[in-house]
Design a protein around this motif. Structure first.
Motif, PDB file in Angstrom:
ATOM      1  N   LEU A  19      95.135  14.755   5.598  1.00  0.00           N
ATOM      2  CA  LEU A  19      93.958  15.153   4.816  1.00  0.00           C
ATOM      3  C   LEU A  19      94.168  16.515   4.156  1.00  0.00           C
ATOM      4  N   ALA A  22      95.544  17.027   0.609  1.00  0.00           N
ATOM      5  CA  ALA A  22      94.687  16.821  -0.555  1.00  0.00           C
ATOM      6  C   ALA A  22      94.371  18.143  -1.247  1.00  0.00           C
ATOM      7  N   LEU A  45      88.903  21.236   6.935  1.00  0.00           N
ATOM      8  CA  LEU A  45      88.116  20.182   6.301  1.00  0.00           C
ATOM      9  C   LEU A  45      87.279  19.416   7.320  1.00  0.00           C
ATOM     10  N   SER A  49      83.142  18.949   7.771  1.00  0.00           N
ATOM     11  CA  SER A  49      82.489  17.643   7.918  1.00  0.00           C
ATOM     12  C   SER A  49      81.740  17.538   9.231  1.00  0.00           C
TER      13      SER A  49
ATOM     14  N   HIS B  53      89.049   8.631   1.998  1.00  0.00           N
ATOM     15  CA  HIS B  53      90.412   9.137   2.176  1.00  0.00           C
ATOM     16  C   HIS B  53      91.348   8.623   1.079  1.00  0.00           C
ATOM     17  N   VAL B  56      90.742  10.537  -2.216  1.00  0.00           N
ATOM     18  CA  VAL B  56      91.185  11.929  -2.176  1.00  0.00           C
ATOM     19  C   VAL B  56      92.584  12.080  -2.794  1.00  0.00           C
ATOM     20  N   THR B  63      89.925  15.529  -5.062  1.00  0.00           N
ATOM     21  CA  THR B  63      90.210  16.394  -3.913  1.00  0.00           C
ATOM     22  C   THR B  63      88.947  16.985  -3.289  1.00  0.00           C
ATOM     23  N   ALA B  66      87.640  15.569  -0.097  1.00  0.00           N
ATOM     24  CA  ALA B  66      88.278  15.853   1.197  1.00  0.00           C
ATOM     25  C   ALA B  66      87.336  16.609   2.128  1.00  0.00           C
ATOM     26  N   TRP B  67      86.406  17.375   1.546  1.00  0.00           N
ATOM     27  CA  TRP B  67      85.486  18.163   2.369  1.00  0.00           C
ATOM     28  C   TRP B  67      84.523  17.286   3.148  1.00  0.00           C
ATOM     29  N   VAL B  68      84.282  16.087   2.667  1.00  0.00           N
ATOM     30  CA  VAL B  68      83.348  15.195   3.381  1.00  0.00           C
ATOM     31  C   VAL B  68      84.006  13.881   3.792  1.00  0.00           C
ATOM     32  N   ALA B  69      85.301  13.752   3.572  1.00  0.00           N
ATOM     33  CA  ALA B  69      85.971  12.487   3.886  1.00  0.00           C
ATOM     34  C   ALA B  69      85.834  12.085   5.361  1.00  0.00           C
ATOM     35  N   PRO B  70      85.908  13.031   6.302  1.00  0.00           N
ATOM     36  CA  PRO B  70      85.763  12.615   7.714  1.00  0.00           C
ATOM     37  C   PRO B  70      84.322  12.317   8.122  1.00  0.00           C
ATOM     38  N   LEU B  71      83.376  12.612   7.238  1.00  0.00           N
ATOM     39  CA  LEU B  71      81.960  12.498   7.601  1.00  0.00           C
ATOM     40  C   LEU B  71      81.567  11.093   8.093  1.00  0.00           C
ATOM     41  N   LEU B  74      82.618  10.537  11.646  1.00  0.00           N
ATOM     42  CA  LEU B  74      81.858  11.343  12.601  1.00  0.00           C
ATOM     43  C   LEU B  74      80.448  10.796  12.782  1.00  0.00           C
TER      44      LEU B  74
END
Lengths: 130, 160
Positions: A19, A22, A45, A49, B53, B56, B63, B66-71, B74
């Motif tokens: 990740l 990116a 990152l 999140s 993902h 991204v 790009t 990427a700041w919220v991709a894992p959201l 979770l």
């Protein structure tokens, strides 16, 4: 971050699409990589999140997250601050550094020929002409 | 599940807090604990997380995502049980692996290495192993979450 490290090493080692990669073209955030590699960017990152996820989960009771959110904001601030400082230092060093001219050569040899020993001499000469 | 949540909360002295509208992890679990509904939600979030993902990276290169991709991943958690957490996050990992790898690997395997469609499918099955470490992540995130008052329903005694 741990999962990224894990999948990069076991069972077959596939360090694709971390990740953090990116943000390779976001130099301010990416500077943290000199501390912990791409994994450090990934951590940043995921931290952002996670803070958002916890805030969503907490809903109206988000006030109880203030300490955690403050800590998160502090860490993100430190990452950005370090990146700003480091990137400025790098740009200053680059501006002062002597320059030289380099060239990259890509012969674009088809895969079937590249691995064929009979083509070795021909390919060698082809590379020399470039 | 909701009844169990209240019972567990009562034993930890936090029933009032949970029932007074505090939306914590307990509420998230109890409101989505029914099997098919939970799996549907988890599958949608897994697909969404994998898509984030994928977007991204090139050719999309969004790009900022990427700041919220894992959201989405979770938000899948906490799951009603460790097994469901493992399955949900593994599903995300597998979809992620296929989404990131298949678009470039499929034509590369066929054009450069001359693999048949069947052989390519076999290689992509191999790629699915990239989802395995994510299964471990699901278990770790499930086992490691704090048994706070708002998460009283998710204490170790109740995990399936």
């Amino acid at each position: 971050m741990s999962v990224e490290y894990l999948r990069a090493h076991v069972p077959f080692g596939t360090p694709w699409a971390l990740l953090g990669l990116a943000l390779a073209e976001a130099p301010t955030v990416a500077q943290i990589a000199d501390v912990g590699g791409a994994y450090a960017i990934s951590f940043t990152l995921v931290l952002a999140s996670a803070a958002l996820a916890e805030t969503i989960a907490a809903g109206a009771a988000w006030q109880r997250l203030v300490p955690a959110l403050t800590a998160t904001a502090t860490i993100l601030g430190l990452v950005l601050g370090y990146g700003t400082f480091r990137y400025a230092a790098i740009r200053a060093a680059v501006a002062k550094a002597p320059t030289t001219r380099v060239a990259l050569v890509h012969p674009e040899i088809p895969n079937a020929e590249r691995l064929n020993p009979r083509q070795a001499v021909k390919l060698f000469e082809q590379n020399l002409t470039l | 599940m909701r009844v169990q949540a209240k019972a567990m909360a009562a034993t930890s002295g936090s029933a009032r807090r949970i029932e007074s509208g505090g939306r914590g992890r307990a509420d998230r679990v109890s409101s989505t604990a029914s099997g098919p509904a939970w799996f549907m939600r988890a599958a949608i979030l897994a697909g969404l997380g994998a898509a984030f993902h994928v977007f991204v990276f090139p050719p999309f290169s969004w790009t900022w995502l990427a700041w919220v991709a894992p959201l989405p991943v979770l938000l899948m958690l906490p799951a009603p049980s460790a097994a469901k957490a493992v399955i949900a996050v593994w599903l995300f990992g597998t979809l992620w692996a296929l989404g990131v790898v298949a678009p470039w690997m499929t034509p590369a395997l066929q054009a450069l290495f001359g693999l048949s469609s069947l052989q390519t499918a076999g290689m992509l099955l191999l790629v699915c192993q990239c989802g395995l470490p994510f299964a471990l992540l699901g278990w770790v995130l499930h086992a490691g979450r704090p048994a706070t008052p708002s998460g009283a329903c998710c204490s170790r005694r109740q995990r399936g």
